[in-house]
Design a protein around this motif. Structure first.
Motif, PDB file in Angstrom:
ATOM      1  N   GLY A  47       0.815  -1.210   0.000  1.00  0.00           N
ATOM      2  CA  GLY A  47       0.000   0.000   0.000  1.00  0.00           C
ATOM      3  C   GLY A  47       0.847   1.256   0.000  1.00  0.00           C
ATOM      4  N   ASN A  48       0.212   2.372   0.283  1.00  0.00           N
ATOM      5  CA  ASN A  48       0.852   3.682   0.175  1.00  0.00           C
ATOM      6  C   ASN A  48       1.573   4.031   1.478  1.00  0.00           C
ATOM      7  OD1 ASN A  48       1.622   6.151  -0.737  1.00  0.00           O
ATOM      8  ND2 ASN A  48      -0.395   7.093  -0.646  1.00  0.00           N
ATOM      9  N   VAL A  49       2.787   3.497   1.655  1.00  0.00           N
ATOM     10  CA  VAL A  49       3.593   3.780   2.833  1.00  0.00           C
ATOM     11  C   VAL A  49       4.975   4.234   2.381  1.00  0.00           C
ATOM     12  CG1 VAL A  49       2.366   2.112   4.268  1.00  0.00           C
ATOM     13  CG2 VAL A  49       4.395   1.402   3.003  1.00  0.00           C
ATOM     14  N   ARG A  50       5.686   4.890   3.291  1.00  0.00           N
ATOM     15  CA  ARG A  50       7.048   5.323   2.973  1.00  0.00           C
ATOM     16  C   ARG A  50       7.926   4.100   2.731  1.00  0.00           C
ATOM     17  NH1 ARG A  50       8.066   8.129   7.238  1.00  0.00           N
ATOM     18  NH2 ARG A  50       7.815  10.247   6.432  1.00  0.00           N
ATOM     19  N   GLY A  52       7.503   1.971   0.335  1.00  0.00           N
ATOM     20  CA  GLY A  52       6.644   0.853  -0.031  1.00  0.00           C
ATOM     21  C   GLY A  52       7.205  -0.022  -1.133  1.00  0.00           C
ATOM     22  N   LEU A  53       7.772   0.584  -2.166  1.00  0.00           N
ATOM     23  CA  LEU A  53       8.312  -0.223  -3.261  1.00  0.00           C
ATOM     24  C   LEU A  53       9.539  -1.009  -2.822  1.00  0.00           C
ATOM     25  CD1 LEU A  53       8.022   1.686  -6.659  1.00  0.00           C
ATOM     26  CD2 LEU A  53       7.118  -0.540  -6.032  1.00  0.00           C
ATOM     27  N   TRP A 151      13.436   0.037   5.799  1.00  0.00           N
ATOM     28  CA  TRP A 151      12.714   0.933   6.725  1.00  0.00           C
ATOM     29  C   TRP A 151      13.611   2.066   7.175  1.00  0.00           C
ATOM     30  CZ3 TRP A 151      13.844   2.077  11.864  1.00  0.00           C
ATOM     31  CH2 TRP A 151      12.862   2.804  12.558  1.00  0.00           C
ATOM     32  N   TRP A 152      14.846   1.747   7.545  1.00  0.00           N
ATOM     33  CA  TRP A 152      15.773   2.763   8.052  1.00  0.00           C
ATOM     34  C   TRP A 152      16.146   3.764   6.957  1.00  0.00           C
ATOM     35  CZ3 TRP A 152      21.425   2.862   7.260  1.00  0.00           C
ATOM     36  CH2 TRP A 152      22.029   3.888   7.971  1.00  0.00           C
ATOM     37  N   LEU A 153      16.532   3.265   5.781  1.00  0.00           N
ATOM     38  CA  LEU A 153      16.956   4.162   4.702  1.00  0.00           C
ATOM     39  C   LEU A 153      15.784   4.961   4.141  1.00  0.00           C
ATOM     40  CD1 LEU A 153      19.519   1.897   2.778  1.00  0.00           C
ATOM     41  CD2 LEU A 153      19.994   3.799   4.326  1.00  0.00           C
ATOM     42  N   ASP A 158      13.461   9.690   3.049  1.00  0.00           N
ATOM     43  CA  ASP A 158      12.077  10.009   2.686  1.00  0.00           C
ATOM     44  C   ASP A 158      11.707   9.433   1.322  1.00  0.00           C
ATOM     45  OD1 ASP A 158       9.562  11.023   3.114  1.00  0.00           O
ATOM     46  OD2 ASP A 158      10.017  12.963   2.188  1.00  0.00           O
ATOM     47  N   TYR A 159      11.913   8.116   1.167  1.00  0.00           N
ATOM     48  CA  TYR A 159      11.478   7.444  -0.058  1.00  0.00           C
ATOM     49  C   TYR A 159       9.967   7.198   0.028  1.00  0.00           C
ATOM     50  CZ  TYR A 159      16.422   6.412  -0.845  1.00  0.00           C
ATOM     51  OH  TYR A 159      17.778   6.504  -1.043  1.00  0.00           O
ATOM     52  N   THR A 160       9.237   7.705  -0.934  1.00  0.00           N
ATOM     53  CA  THR A 160       7.785   7.587  -0.926  1.00  0.00           C
ATOM     54  C   THR A 160       7.323   6.603  -1.987  1.00  0.00           C
ATOM     55  OG1 THR A 160       7.607   9.479  -2.433  1.00  0.00           O
ATOM     56  CG2 THR A 160       7.455   9.924  -0.062  1.00  0.00           C
ATOM     57  N   PHE A 161       6.052   6.255  -1.887  1.00  0.00           N
ATOM     58  CA  PHE A 161       5.459   5.278  -2.805  1.00  0.00           C
ATOM     59  C   PHE A 161       4.085   5.806  -3.221  1.00  0.00           C
ATOM     60  CE2 PHE A 161       3.373   0.869  -3.172  1.00  0.00           C
ATOM     61  CZ  PHE A 161       3.708   0.781  -4.508  1.00  0.00           C
TER      62      PHE A 161
END
Length: 390
Positions: A47-50, A52-53, A151-153, A158-161
């Motif tokens: 889903g749409n989480v930081r 996510g990909l 998760w940490w990186l 701020d990697y978004t999906f």
């Protein structure tokens, strides 16, 4: 006269027939677009989480590991799809490539695994089904370590999906499409454990199952694709078996020259405890993994090292997973990391850039490896539960 004889006898083995059939099963799944469905399912699952990909990348690799058994195949096939998606979503190319390369090596750890089949042929003290069961927990641990790194990186950078969750009806529809592929490892392991078929016969069952799923259940595998799939399978099988046959010659020469016996006697004379012996062997294998590919390394080194481990009282399955995991991690370490070279071609980035980006993932996987070395229960619990450990 010995060279052509050994070239033939090195692959004149009934259990080795599992290699082309497992490769064929993976090719049929890929040709039937199961790969695309797994990528889509993994993306929808997160889903749409930081980040996510990134999570989807690792989850998809775990799914594919239960189908292909080959890190190179996963890196070149589904890896190229997820790298393209991550780059389009704004992830840096080196990060997408590094996460894909590090997650691809889960494939030889979670069954079915080609390297485990080769190991079982090299060391008679372990069985294929025992190795398959021993690899499940370490493979999942590798996946969890990569999820933690992502998760940490992702929080740090701020990697978004941008992909939103689909409607429940669409999610359930897509889940039903990939369900037959996800249960294939359970069918293989259950059939072998239940005595329905041998590991070699299980590979043929997997190939037939992959064809039936792609052709009749999902309906994306056409008859016109079969010749191309068979040719691709033949080429990949030829490459694997040539490596095995040539490594057999080298292993034979080592035996004739009594090099394994000399090394075994020298290390045995040190009087090392089992834990210290595992540490020494692990460091030795890490160095070998920098320069040797996994299959020839298993054929050459296992006859030397396995008797040492047995004499020291180390569980054969535990030692086998230490060797397999160690050499598999070597596939993402320069200068001869095979997965690194595949991913650099797929992602079109320099290998030095990829080698720098993969350091956090490599550290996480080495931490998992250390846990496997010092805590045998991670590898022996499942085989013990089903009666396949000593």
């Amino acid at each position: 006269m010995l060279v052509p004889q050994r070239l033939f006898t090195g692959i004149d083995s009934f259990p080795l027939m599992a290699v082309p059939f497992f490769i064929l099963a993976a090719e049929l799944m890929t040709g039937g677009r199961i790969t695309d469905l797994l990528v889509r399912f993994a993306c929808q699952l997160i889903g749409n989480v930081r980040g996510g990909l990134g999570y989807a990348n690792v989850i998809m690799a775990i799914f594919m590991a239960g189908i292909s058994g080959s890190a190179l195949a996963d890196a070149a096939g589904p890896g190229s799809v997820i790298i393209r998606m991550m780059r389009q979503a704004g992830y840096p190319a080196p990060y997408a490539a590094a996460l894909t390369a590090s997650s691809a090596i889960i494939a030889p750890i979670i069954p079915p695994s080609i390297i485990m089949i080769i190991y079982a042929l090299t060391d008679n003290s372990v069985s294929v089904i025992g190795l398959f069961l021993a690899g499940i927990v370490p493979g999942l641990m590798l996946g969890m370590s990569l999820l933690a790194v992502n998760w940490w990186l992702s929080r740090r950078n701020d990697y978004t999906f941008p992909m939103a969750r689909p409607a429940w009806a669409q999610f359930l529809k897509d889940s039903w499409k990939v369900f037959p592929a996800l249960v294939m490892p359970a069918i293989i392991l259950g059939g072998i454990h239940g005595g329905i078929f041998t590991p070699t016969e299980a590979s043929a069952v997997a190939a037939v199952y992959a064809f039936l799923v792609g052709r009749f259940v999902i309906g994306t595998l056409s008859i016109r694709q079969i010749p191309r799939i068979l040719v691709s399978t033949a080429i990949m099988t030829s490459a694997v078996l040539l490596v095995v046959s040539m490594a057999t010659i080298f292993a034979y020469m080592l035996t004739v020259l009594q090099i394994p016996q000399g090394i075994s006697q020298a290390i045995a004379s040190w009087g090392l405890s089992p834990t210290i012996l595992l540490i020494v062997v692990s460091l030795f294998l890490l160095i070998c993994g920098l320069f040797l590919d996994t299959l020839p390394a298993v054929i050459i080194l296992v006859p030397i090292l396995a008797p040492l481990a047995q004499n020291a009282g180390i569980d054969p399955l535990h030692f086998a997973m230490v060797v397999i995991l160690n050499l598999t991690i070597g596939m993402i370490t320069p200068p001869v990391g095979a997965v690194l070279f595949v991913v650099t071609v797929v992602a079109k980035i320099p290998i030095f850039t990829l080698a720098r980006a993969i350091i956090p993932m490599l550290m996480a996987e080495l931490l998992v490896f250390a846990l496997i070395v010092f805590f045998p229960a991670f590898t022996t619990w499942l085989p013990n539960l089903f009666g396949y450990s000593r």
